[in-house]
Enzyme design. Structure first.
Site, PDB file in Angstrom:
ATOM      1  CE1 TYR A   1       3.716   7.735  -3.997  1.00  0.00           C
ATOM      2  CE2 TYR A   1       5.655   9.144  -4.092  1.00  0.00           C
ATOM      3  CZ  TYR A   1       4.281   8.997  -4.012  1.00  0.00           C
ATOM      4  OH  TYR A   1       3.475  10.114  -3.974  1.00  0.00           O
TER       5      TYR A   1
ATOM      6  CB  VAL B   1       8.207  15.695   7.929  1.00  0.00           C
ATOM      7  CG1 VAL B   1       7.815  16.725   6.878  1.00  0.00           C
ATOM      8  CG2 VAL B   1       9.065  16.317   8.999  1.00  0.00           C
TER       9      VAL B   1
ATOM     10  CG  ASN C   1       5.746  11.389  11.923  1.00  0.00           C
ATOM     11  OD1 ASN C   1       4.677  10.804  11.920  1.00  0.00           O
ATOM     12  ND2 ASN C   1       6.883  10.783  11.654  1.00  0.00           N
TER      13      ASN C   1
END
Ligand code: NAD
Ligand code: UDP
Length: 322
Positions: free
Chosen positions: A143, A185, A188
């Protein structure tokens, strides 16, 4: 204008398309639906100015357009590490194909690059002149090195072929329409808290990120595209939080009784990240306006509605129910 948005069925792309359609443009969205979803664009599918094309940007395509927002690439570590070779191909071949299209059509081309080009930064906050600290052989490299090559390609097409480019370095962005299983994050923590599951904090949670609400980010992308500055320009919210502080904010907003569960820190996880947005502020007149508290409330409301709809659907399709 006729505007192409690659990766337009994804999280940021679909919000960008909403803004472009509402401004009266004609929009073509290219997406292979790896992490994107038609549902994000359902409200435009019958609009005469909107076209959705299932297409993988690693393959060339012939279209006539005036501007290209090139966003196609999975953004969450979980997704970009699922098939790392494909991630590199998307960043390299995909960006080359879209730059080739820009060259042929003389369209202005905006690359959605990333703060990941700074790697695990030794300079804080990160300024655009900082060249980064990236591991070329680690699990994030597909990435971050991929995006570094994408930037190189953009600048080489600019120098060699006069392609009119803009390069945005996007920092962590969050908001409605992030996938619940996205692995990032914010999504989640919100999905976990709403499902009464422990919040998974990786490492000791002292690592920091700076979270930008999606409407602010989209505003920055549009200003960059339509301004006179090539970039690279950092787009992000300079308010910095540790991951533990974020977990505590989500607890406070959803349910303070939700426990925190510590998990291993993934390899090469950057320790600190915060944009210096002096360039964006002075050159684009841009700065984020949505505070984390407010952005989290909007995101939580969206996740709550989607999770409720899903559980209603699974109840109505549950054979034991009848
Ligand atoms: P996302 O995963 O929700 O969206 C990416 C979209 O690209 C999806 O619709 C996916 O199906 C599509 N796609 C992936 N590979 C493709 C391919 N080969 N051909 C065609 N379509 C393909 O991610 P996002 O958060 O909306 O990110 C959009 C862009 O912004 C990405 O380029 C990402 O690198 C960049 N970015 C995002 C963030 C962030 O915090 N969200 C931060 C930095 C950079
Ligand atoms: N993280 C975490 N728990 C999670 C998901 C992520 O503690 O459930 C951490 C992750 O290790 C990183 C930070 O949160 O330090 C941001 O992760 P994300 O995947 O959202 O973005 P990125 O690492 O690409 O900035």
């Amino acid at each position: 204008m006729r505007i192409l948005v690659t990766g337009g069925a994804g999280f940021i792309g679909s919000h960008l398309i909403d803004r472009l359609m509402n401004a009266g443009h004609e929009v073509i969205c290219l997406d292979n639906f790896f992490t994107g979803d038609k549902k994000n664009l359902l409200h435009w599918l019958n609009h005469p100015y909107f076209e959705l094309v299932r297409h993988d940007v690693t393959e060339p395509i012939r279209l006539e357009v005036d501007q290209i927002y090139h966003l196609a690439c999975p953004a969450s570590p979980v997704h970009y590490q699922y098939n790392p070779v494909k991630t590199i191909k998307t960043n390299v071949l995909g960006t080359m194909n879209m730059l080739g299209l820009a060259k042929r059509t003389k369209a202005r081309f905006l690359l959605a690059s990333t703060s990941e080009v700074y790697g695990d930064p030794e300079v804080h906050p990160q300024v655009e002149d900082y060249r980064g600290n990236v591991n070329p052989i680690g699990i994030r490299s597909c990435y971050d090195e991929g995006k570094r090559v994408a930037e190189t390609l953009a600048f080489d097409y600019h120098r060699q072929n006069n392609v009119d480019i803009r390069v945005a370095r996007i920092f962590n962005t969050y908001g409605p329409r992030m996938l619940e299983n996205d692995g990032r994050v914010v999504s989640n923590f919100i999905a976990q808290a709403l499902q009464n599951k422990p919040l998974t904090v990786y490492g000791d949670g002292s690592q920091t990120r700076s979270f930008c609400y999606v409407s602010d980010l989209v505003d920055g992308l549009i200003r960059l595209m339509n301004g006179d500055h090539v970039g690279p320009i950092n787009l992000g919210n300079p308010e910095e939080y540790s991951v533990l502080e974020l977990a505590q904010k989500v607890q406070a907003q959803i349910n303070p009784a939700i426990p925190i569960q510590q998990k291993d820190l993934p390899a090469d996880d950057p320790q600190r990240r915060r944009p210096d947005i002096t360039r964006a502020t002075s050159l684009l007149g841009w700065r984020p306006t949505i505070l984390l508290q407010e952005g989290l409330e909007l995101t939580i409301a969206d996740f709550r509605a989607r999770l409720a709809a899903q559980s209603e659907h699974s109840l109505s399709t549950d054979p034991l129910k009848v």
